[in-house]
Design a protein around this motif. Structure first.
Motif, PDB file in Angstrom:
ATOM      1  N   GLY A 819      55.764  41.229  50.010  1.00 34.26           N
ATOM      2  CA  GLY A 819      54.767  40.480  49.238  1.00 34.26           C
ATOM      3  C   GLY A 819      53.338  40.834  49.584  1.00 34.26           C
ATOM      4  O   GLY A 819      52.398  40.249  49.051  1.00 34.26           O
ATOM      5  N   ARG A 820      53.141  41.830  50.461  1.00 36.43           N
ATOM      6  CA  ARG A 820      51.787  42.142  50.942  1.00 36.43           C
ATOM      7  C   ARG A 820      50.816  42.494  49.815  1.00 36.43           C
ATOM      8  O   ARG A 820      49.682  42.032  49.794  1.00 36.43           O
ATOM      9  N   THR A 821      51.255  43.319  48.861  1.00 35.14           N
ATOM     10  CA  THR A 821      50.305  43.736  47.816  1.00 35.14           C
ATOM     11  C   THR A 821      49.875  42.534  46.969  1.00 35.14           C
ATOM     12  O   THR A 821      48.757  42.483  46.476  1.00 35.14           O
ATOM     13  N   ALA A 835      58.582  37.470  49.300  1.00 36.42           N
ATOM     14  CA  ALA A 835      58.888  37.259  50.725  1.00 36.42           C
ATOM     15  C   ALA A 835      60.127  36.387  50.874  1.00 36.42           C
ATOM     16  O   ALA A 835      60.957  36.602  51.775  1.00 36.42           O
ATOM     17  N   SER A 836      60.261  35.433  49.970  1.00 34.75           N
ATOM     18  CA  SER A 836      61.404  34.524  50.049  1.00 34.75           C
ATOM     19  C   SER A 836      62.720  35.293  49.864  1.00 34.75           C
ATOM     20  O   SER A 836      63.683  35.097  50.611  1.00 34.75           O
ATOM     21  N   ASP A 865      53.634  36.839  60.291  1.00 30.46           N
ATOM     22  CA  ASP A 865      52.359  36.147  60.092  1.00 30.46           C
ATOM     23  C   ASP A 865      52.391  35.331  58.796  1.00 30.46           C
ATOM     24  O   ASP A 865      52.808  34.176  58.776  1.00 30.46           O
ATOM     25  N   GLU A 866      52.014  35.951  57.677  1.00 29.50           N
ATOM     26  CA  GLU A 866      51.848  35.181  56.436  1.00 29.50           C
ATOM     27  C   GLU A 866      53.150  34.520  55.986  1.00 29.50           C
ATOM     28  O   GLU A 866      53.127  33.429  55.404  1.00 29.50           O
ATOM     29  N   GLY A 951      44.721  49.080  53.095  1.00 28.69           N
ATOM     30  CA  GLY A 951      45.469  48.832  51.851  1.00 28.69           C
ATOM     31  C   GLY A 951      44.759  49.520  50.707  1.00 28.69           C
ATOM     32  O   GLY A 951      44.505  50.722  50.750  1.00 28.69           O
ATOM     33  N   SER A 952      44.388  48.750  49.699  1.00 27.80           N
ATOM     34  CA  SER A 952      43.742  49.363  48.533  1.00 27.80           C
ATOM     35  C   SER A 952      42.217  49.358  48.661  1.00 27.80           C
ATOM     36  O   SER A 952      41.525  49.934  47.830  1.00 27.80           O
TER      37      SER A 952
END
Ligand SMILES: Cc1cc2nc3c(=O)[nH]c(=O)nc-3n(C[C@H](O)[C@H](O)[C@H](O)COP(=O)(O)OP(=O)(O)OC[C@H]3O[C@@H](n4cnc5c(N)ncnc54)[C@H](O)[C@@H]3O)c2cc1C
Ligand code: SF4
Ligand code: SF4
Length: 1017
Positions: A819-821, A835-836, A865-866, A951-952
């Motif tokens: 789910g990072r992006t 993420a779930s 973390d998140e 990242g971006s």
């Protein structure tokens, strides 16, 4: 421009001029100076606080480019009758750097060393120069500027002079006043005056000296009677330059230096243009003795005897601080080296000189002394440099360790630097401890026992009854200070907090003399009004950052439903036991988000320039706005409604958060744990909810969704990198920089190219784990799986070669994603869904104790973390506990003797660049450990901050320049310096940045290990 109305109820220096004046000021500054003119509400808010409990909105801010800008600004401000407030790092603790004035921030541009005279041991510097930077330049000459404040990495020489600052070694070197030889400064009428030895003065300076001399003579009896006879007295003006009262005279030959009048004047007399400083020889050797005491009282009592041995520092660390440091994994091993049993307090006693051997007898002298004092065997002798340095770091972090307390009650600085003669230190601290108990609070003691200045901050809630308790405690503390003939203001200055105590300390006659000095140098009251002369009450509620309900502007929080779980911050703490209530019970209308933001106490530790992680955007811009502190202040003001309605989701807020690369450096380095990366996610979610997502946002966020399909047609997807004009179009339409290549698509993704024989089914791995066999789950992220499948394939081969039964989680038609992006684009709901699903897939394996091994730091560490603040419940906790980076897993397994590989030598030097999230999670050492498994390897860690790609972030046209500046700060030059080295970088974007910026192919550690497997030779 939004300016608050003037109010006659507010004290001097807090009332804003009318709007027209402010506008005229901004207009003229823009037209006549070259500096940055910042008059928007957000900028003013960012300069409304220092490291104190106060807040006053300034009129506006000038960041001057040149000294001429400062001179012009003083003239313009005088014309328009707007006060002027000079500022350095803004780390003052008493509110002296806040005011309804034009703030002149010297720290960005006015920071040159103008001259160094090695023979004469002097340096002349501009006021915005940071102490550590001066000392770095002096080191090659074997010299240093020895006023070693704890904030040496942030404090500017101008601010240090303004406050008459002092460091741990003041017993040997004195305060600022003892170490300044001259100053050039503007008076409020615009005259630039040279302040120096009185004997050589002429013109205006001579007239000032005459005036002060007469005042001193006139009040000599009062001075003798009322002036504290301690070295650590920083209150009022230094009227005693003509009539020394300090334990340590200001000059070694008894002469008078008029520059000393400005020291400690908190910018109220003149604005400094340059300072000439007295340098000292850098001590070539140091030894440390740590005395362990059975009681706090015994430690305090011993200080007066220990100083007779001639130490350069005697610093206290009390039991609470020891416990806090022991509870911190980073500090524990260091603290343990200093302890004998379970002492109630320790004193760090340092001796310094030219030769270590010559210092050892002094250390033995300390041991003997403690024996004589009835404490044989109480000294840990630490002659070696490295352990000493580590222990000093813990001591320096003292205050910050204390400030990490969650909840509304915080340790408050207002009597934390009272100085008393050493003979009374024990009685004084005992009595003050009783005062704290009386008001339902408690203090943790630490710092400068050598000079009778112990730092202590009772825990108070300034939002409720803190102001009233503060006054009551201050009244009682002052009585004690008087009883023991000490100084109420001994280190941090007067400001708003101690101004009212100046007359109390010196009496009306000397106070009138201070007023006469102000009148002589600044008759129009232009400079920093309301400080030292005509100060407000310390507990004036109108001045408090967190003002109580009965104040004119009570501190309130807006209503906000956070998208992440901030309940861990939504607590209250008991001021005595420091035990916090259950998460979610703190009464925060933003669910704890605002309280997390309020953890920033403005200490300025994030204004760091060394190559650590925090804060890369500040390091390259030097703008308060692009600093963790600036962001936290802006968020706090918005979440408390002080920037107007909807400020939290405004474009101005977006500008403030924009250059935060989410490196999590602050999460690790900020002493109070301000986690701006997480706050940026929270902000972006609300901002995008209001303003909508751009095409670029969606393209980047949804990459994991379309990667599988897109990778089937790499020829089409890669046209952007090849077709003339396509990159240009991409910049125009999407905002992706044309100067960047994009990661190349390929069809041989990990999921297509992997060797199926290396992987086993979930059930097989679960059964093997239960049977005690070596197992692991390889979590392959979108980036390594799609664009650099060789990394994931290499990791699988290495783990297989080491005997691990592997499994990898997949789903129909694609792969799992953390789910990072989505998080980076503020799409928290989508991130949660991704993420779930991943957590659901991993949980049964994690619950069976099988390690989840990942390659991309930002993806794997999302699980640690998140994922824990997205409401995913206990499953997420189980997964987080098993989630390890590839190198962390190997390092752990090697330690447990479960991992061994016969690798070939690399044959080349190895350079390592740590990904920011690796650094934030302490995961750099494991890579070094793993690289050391390679025969003969001596991996060298590049001292770098964020690579700038993040990242971006670095792909975006609007960030390209800043991104490259971040990379050029240390990473790219270090790579270029070693053209033959193998560069290891585990972050996808780091590798891309290194390829773009240094044209070098960096590799994931898994690839390097795979290359060196014997079977591949
Ligand atoms: C965690 C922590 C630890 C600290 N430890 C110490 C310590 O060990 N010892 C110590 O003495 N202090 C300490 N302090 C206080 C503070 O850091 C020091 O006083 C520091 O020297 C202030 O530097 P600054 O650049 O931040 O000054 P600022 O806060 O920016 O300014 C300080 C004063 O100087 C004035 N000033 C700034 N520039 C000029 C100029 N050009 N001309 C005229 N006046 C000017 C300002 O108006 C203000 O009144 C600590 C603070 C914190 C938060
Ligand atoms: S963000 Fe952290 S380091 Fe920076 S000023 Fe705030 S508390 Fe200090
Ligand atoms: S996450 Fe990084 S860039 Fe953002 S505020 Fe923290 S240290 Fe600075």
């Amino acid at each position: 421009m939004q300016i608050e109305p003037a109010s006659a109820l507010l004290p001097a220096g807090t009332v804003l001029p009318p709007n027209e004046t402010c506008e005229a000021l901004a207009r003229r500054l823009r037209a006549e100076t070259e500096g940055e003119v910042l008059f928007d509400t957000g900028s003013r808010g960012r300069y409304a606080t220092d490291a104190s409990i106060y807040q006053i909105m300034p009129v506006g801010v000038l960041v001057p480019k040149t000294a001429r800008d400062v001179a012009l600004a003083i003239d313009i401000a005088r014309d328009l009758k707007v006060p002027v407030l000079a500022r350095g790092g803004g780390t003052s603790q008493c509110g002296q750097t806040t005011g309804a004035a034009l703030v002149i921030d010297n720290s960005k541009h006015l920071r040159r060393v103008l001259d160094v005279d090695v023979q004469a041991r002097t340096a002349t510097v501009e006021p915005g120069l940071v102490l550590d930077h001066l000392n770095a330049q002096l080191k090659p000459h074997g010299l240093w500027y020895p006023v070693d404040v704890s904030t040496s990495a942030q404090a500017t020489l101008g601010g240090m002079a303004g406050n008459n600052s002092c460091g741990s070694r003041s017993i040997a070197y004195g305060n600022m006043v003892h170490n300044v030889l001259g100053a050039q400064a503007w008076l409020s009428d615009g005259e630039l005056v040279n302040f120096g030895p009185v004997a050589g003065l002429s013109g205006r300076a001579a007239a000032i000296a005459d005036h002060v001399r007469k005042l001193a003579a006139q009040h000599s009896a009062e001075i003798a009677a009322r002036w504290p006879k301690v070295m650590r007295r920083v209150a009022g003006y230094n009227l005693d330059i003509f009539y020394n009262q300090s334990e340590k005279p200001y000059t070694s030959d008894g002469s008078v230096n008029l520059a000393h009048l400005l020291i400690g004047s908190e910018g109220t007399l003149a604005v400094t243009r340059s300072l000439t400083l007295k340098l000292a020889e850098l001590p070539r050797a140091k030894v440390l003795g740590i005395v362990n005491f059975p009681s706090f009282h015994a430690a305090m009592d011993a200080a007066q005897h220990i100083v007779k041995l001639g130490p350069t520092a005697v610093e206290l660390v009390d039991r609470t601080m020891i416990e806090l440091a022991l509870a911190n994994p980073a500090f524990r091993p260091t603290v343990e080296t200093a302890l004998i049993g379970k002492p109630a307090a320790i004193l760090l006693v340092e001796f310094a000189g030219g030769d270590k051997a010559a210092l050892l007898p002094q250390l033995r002298g300390l041991v003997e002394l403690m024996g004589d004092l009835g404490l044989p065997g109480s000294v840990v002798q630490m002659p070696d440099d490295a352990p000493q340095k580590n222990l000093w770091e813990v001591r320096k972090a003292g205050l910050n360790i204390m400030m990490s307390l969650k909840g509304d009650g915080k340790p408050v600085s207002f009597i934390e630097d009272c100085a008393v003669p050493l003979a009374h230190l024990a009685e004084y601290t005992d009595a003050l401890t009783e005062v704290f108990a009386k008001y339902g609070s408690r203090g943790t003691w630490y710092a400068h026992a050598s000079v009778g200045t112990l730092h202590v901050r009772p825990i108070l809630d300034m939002r409720t009854d803190g102001g009233a308790k503060m006054r009551a405690i201050a009244e009682e503390a002052s009585a004690l200070v008087r009883k023991y003939k000490g100084a109420f203001s001994g280190e941090h200055g007067d400001g708003l907090c101690r101004g009212e105590w100046i007359e109390w300390q010196f009496g009306p006659a000397i106070n009138a003399a201070f007023r006469a000095i102000k009148q002589n140098l600044d008759p129009i009251g232009l400079f920093n009004p309301g400080k030292i002369i005509d100060p407000p009450k310390m507990d004036d509620a109108a001045l408090l950052r967190f003002a109580p309900p009965q104040s004119p502007r009570p501190y309130k929080r807006i209503e906000l439903k956070p998208v992440l779980d901030w309940s861990a911050w939504n607590v209250q703490a008991d001021p005595v036991t420091e035990v916090t209530t259950a998460p979610g019970t703190g009464g925060d209308s933003t669910g704890g988000f605002a309280k997390a933001v309020e953890m920033c106490n403005n200490n300025g530790h994030c204004r760091k320039f060394d190559a650590g992680t925090m804060c890369p955007s500040y390091r390259v811009t030097r703008d308060e706005q692009h600093l963790t502190r600036g962001r936290a202040n802006t968020l706090r003001l918005a979440l408390s409604g002080q920037l107007g309605p909807d400020a939290f989701t405004s474009d101005a807020m977006h500008d403030t958060m924009d250059l935060c690369v989410g490196c999590k450096g602050c999460k690790r380095d900020c002493p109070t744990g301000v986690d701006m990366a997480k706050m940026k996610i929270e902000f972006l979610a609300h901002y995008k909810n209001r303003h909508g997502h751009t095409l670029k946002d969606r393209l980047i966020a949804r990459l994991p969704d379309y990667a599988h399909a897109a990778s089937r047609m790499p020829w089409l997807m890669n046209l952007r990198n090849r077709m003339p004009g396509a990159a240009w179009l991409g910049e125009k339409v999407l905002g992706l920089s044309a100067k960047r290549s994009l990661p190349a698509w390929r069809s041989d993704t990990f999921w297509r190219a992997r060797d199926a024989s290396l992987f086993s089914s979930r059930d097989a791995v679960l059964a093997a784990a239960q049977a005690g066999q070596k197992t692991a789950v390889l979590f392959v992220d979108t980036f390594n799986g799609t664009f650099e499948s060789e990394n994931a394939l290499a990791a699988a081969r290495v783990l297989h070669a080491a005997g691990y039964l592997l499994h990898t989680v997949e789903k129909a038609g694609g792969h799992h994603c953390c789910g990072r992006t989505y998080l980076a684009s503020g799409m928290v709901d989508e991130a949660r869904a991704k993420a779930s699903a991943l957590v659901d897939a991993l949980a049964p394996l994690a619950e069976a104790g099988i390690a989840i091994v990942g390659l991309e730091p930002s993806c794997l560490l999302t699980l640690r973390d998140e994922a824990l603040v997205m409401g995913l419940g206990d499953k997420a906790v189980s997964v987080s506990q098993q989630a390890l980076l590839f190198e962390e897993f190997i390092a752990r397994e090697v330690k447990a003797s479960r991992f061994a590989l016969a690798l070939q030598p690399a044959g080349k030097p190895i350079l390592l660049h740590g990904h920011c999230h690796q650094k934030a999670f302490g995961a750099v050492t494991p890579i070094l450990d793993v690289l050391k498994l390679i025969p003969g390897a001596k991996p060298e860690l590049i001292e770098s901050s964020c690579c700038g790609m993040a990242g971006s972030f670095g792909y975006e046209a609007s960030h390209y320049e800043v991104s490259m500046q971040m990379a050029e700060a240390s990473l790219l030059p270090a790579v270029r310096r070693q053209p033959d080295a193998i560069v290891v970088a585990d972050g996808t974007s780091c590798r891309h940045q290194i390829a773009d910026g240094a044209q070098r192919a960096a590799v994931h550690v898994a690839v390097l290990l795979d290359r060196l497997l014997p079977a591949r030779s």
